[in-house]
Design a protein around this motif. Sequence first.
Motif, short mmCIF file in Angstrom:
data_model
loop_
_atom_site.label_atom_id
_atom_site.label_comp_id
_atom_site.label_asym_id
_atom_site.label_seq_id
_atom_site.Cartn_x
_atom_site.Cartn_y
_atom_site.Cartn_z
N VAL A 35 71.78 -56.86 57.23
CA VAL A 35 71.78 -58.31 57.04
C VAL A 35 70.84 -58.70 55.91
O VAL A 35 71.23 -59.37 54.94
N VAL A 36 69.58 -58.30 56.02
CA VAL A 36 68.55 -58.61 55.04
C VAL A 36 67.53 -57.48 55.02
O VAL A 36 67.50 -56.63 55.90
N HIS A 37 66.68 -57.49 53.98
CA HIS A 37 65.52 -56.61 53.87
C HIS A 37 65.88 -55.14 53.71
O HIS A 37 65.07 -54.26 54.03
N GLY A 38 67.09 -54.84 53.22
CA GLY A 38 67.46 -53.46 52.95
C GLY A 38 66.63 -52.87 51.82
O GLY A 38 66.38 -53.53 50.81
N ILE A 39 66.17 -51.65 52.00
CA ILE A 39 65.32 -50.98 51.00
C ILE A 39 66.18 -50.20 50.03
O ILE A 39 66.97 -49.34 50.44
N PRO A 40 66.07 -50.47 48.72
CA PRO A 40 66.84 -49.70 47.74
C PRO A 40 66.50 -48.21 47.81
O PRO A 40 65.35 -47.84 48.09
N GLY A 41 67.50 -47.38 47.56
CA GLY A 41 67.28 -45.94 47.63
C GLY A 41 68.45 -45.18 47.05
O GLY A 41 69.08 -45.62 46.08
N GLN A 42 68.76 -44.05 47.64
CA GLN A 42 69.78 -43.15 47.09
C GLN A 42 71.19 -43.48 47.59
O GLN A 42 72.14 -42.77 47.24
N ARG A 43 71.33 -44.53 48.38
CA ARG A 43 72.67 -44.90 48.86
C ARG A 43 73.57 -45.24 47.68
O ARG A 43 73.20 -46.00 46.78
N VAL A 44 74.78 -44.68 47.68
CA VAL A 44 75.74 -44.90 46.61
C VAL A 44 76.75 -45.96 47.07
O VAL A 44 77.34 -45.85 48.15
N LEU A 45 76.90 -46.99 46.27
CA LEU A 45 77.86 -48.04 46.59
C LEU A 45 79.29 -47.51 46.48
O LEU A 45 79.59 -46.68 45.62
N LYS A 46 80.14 -48.01 47.37
CA LYS A 46 81.53 -47.57 47.34
C LYS A 46 82.47 -48.76 47.45
O LYS A 46 82.08 -49.86 47.88
N GLU A 47 83.70 -48.55 47.05
CA GLU A 47 84.72 -49.59 47.09
C GLU A 47 84.81 -50.17 48.50
O GLU A 47 84.85 -49.44 49.49
N GLY A 48 84.82 -51.50 48.58
CA GLY A 48 84.95 -52.17 49.86
C GLY A 48 83.64 -52.59 50.50
O GLY A 48 83.64 -53.28 51.52
N ALA B 42 68.07 -62.17 36.64
CA ALA B 42 67.92 -60.89 37.33
C ALA B 42 69.14 -60.59 38.20
O ALA B 42 69.62 -59.45 38.27
N LEU B 43 69.67 -61.62 38.83
CA LEU B 43 70.83 -61.41 39.69
C LEU B 43 72.09 -61.11 38.89
O LEU B 43 72.99 -60.41 39.36
N LYS B 44 72.17 -61.62 37.67
CA LYS B 44 73.30 -61.24 36.81
C LYS B 44 73.24 -59.76 36.49
O LYS B 44 74.28 -59.06 36.46
N ILE B 45 72.04 -59.24 36.26
CA ILE B 45 71.88 -57.80 36.05
C ILE B 45 72.42 -57.04 37.26
O ILE B 45 73.14 -56.04 37.12
N CYS B 46 72.09 -57.54 38.44
CA CYS B 46 72.55 -56.88 39.67
C CYS B 46 74.07 -56.92 39.79
O CYS B 46 74.70 -55.91 40.14
N ARG B 47 74.66 -58.08 39.51
CA ARG B 47 76.13 -58.18 39.57
C ARG B 47 76.78 -57.20 38.61
O ARG B 47 77.79 -56.56 38.93
N ASP B 48 76.23 -57.12 37.40
CA ASP B 48 76.83 -56.24 36.40
C ASP B 48 76.74 -54.77 36.79
O ASP B 48 77.63 -53.98 36.45
N LEU B 49 75.68 -54.40 37.49
CA LEU B 49 75.49 -53.00 37.88
C LEU B 49 76.21 -52.65 39.18
O LEU B 49 76.45 -51.47 39.45
N ALA B 50 76.51 -53.63 40.00
CA ALA B 50 77.02 -53.38 41.36
C ALA B 50 78.49 -52.97 41.31
O ALA B 50 79.39 -53.81 41.29
N ARG B 51 78.70 -51.69 41.30
CA ARG B 51 80.05 -51.15 41.26
C ARG B 51 80.06 -49.79 41.96
O ARG B 51 79.00 -49.19 42.17
N PRO B 52 81.25 -49.30 42.32
CA PRO B 52 81.30 -48.00 43.01
C PRO B 52 80.63 -46.90 42.20
O PRO B 52 80.75 -46.83 40.98
N GLY B 53 79.86 -46.06 42.90
CA GLY B 53 79.20 -44.92 42.28
C GLY B 53 77.76 -45.18 41.87
O GLY B 53 77.05 -44.24 41.50
N VAL B 54 77.30 -46.43 41.93
CA VAL B 54 75.93 -46.77 41.53
C VAL B 54 75.01 -46.66 42.74
O VAL B 54 75.36 -47.10 43.84
#
Length: 286
Positions: free
Chosen positions: A86-99, A31-43
């Motif tokens: 730190v922990v317990h962040g709730i997934p939502g509409q936040r868009v990941l960005k470079e850095g 499951a964490l490999k799926i997360c690593r593969d998806l974790a990029r800017p714009g997601v």
Amino acid sequence: MLRPNTNRPPELKSARELALMREAGKLVARALKICRDLARPGVKTIEIDQAVEAFYAKHGAIPLFKGYPGKTPFPAVTCLSVNEQVVHGIPGQRVLKEGDLLKVDTACKLNGWCADRAITVPIGAVSPEKARLLKVGEETLQIAIDLLPKRKWWSQVASEMQKHVEQAGFSVVTSYVGHGIGRIMHENPQVPNYVDRETRKADFRLEPGLTLAVEPMVNMRRPEVDTLGDQWTVVTRDRLASVHVEHTLALTANGVTIITSDEGAFDDEPKPPAPESPPPAAAPAQ
């Protein structure tokens, strides 16, 4: 996902039970490999969570975070915490960005046994100080893995973890701790990443059969944290970056087994079909 618990004696596991936990651990690693593969800017973080939820459902695993009780039940199968979270962040509409630094924590139960793991993923290129923070966090977890079979008491391991963090100029979060794990996600004992008067009172002996979710949380500067109005997301009080890494570990007579290791977790994945060979070239006309 962390919750302090009472300090009844730890529940020691048999070799058979550890093997069952390992099967859950393999799923968490995948499951964490799926997360690593998806974790990029714009997601968006919700997209990562949805992918993990679908993965657990496909494999008949119970996600242990979704619906976890609190002032409001936790709404997702992963905790996705960005930068100062730190922990317990709730997934939502936040868009990941470079850095960004993305902390991913997830756990599941398979055939009655649990596994829990967290990673911190740099999104693209991160600053040198964030990269050093991540390196120290991962080294701190490795110290626990290395020392578990070499020490008699958990406090002896935790003190070395704390020392490594503080010598690097960072701080250990003291408001949250790791935990025993097995048939349920949160078993005894509490597993702090630091040592003080209170944790010494609840110290425990290291013996074969222990299964521990060891999860150092390392802050860029100060250790203090706050909980946001969503009742779950924990942030650094100074709003500087934090990292969180975790493995479910089993102490055996032969050393440490990393229940949530990547090693061997992908051996039984369906392999993609091999590409078809191109048809042979036609012989030149005579």
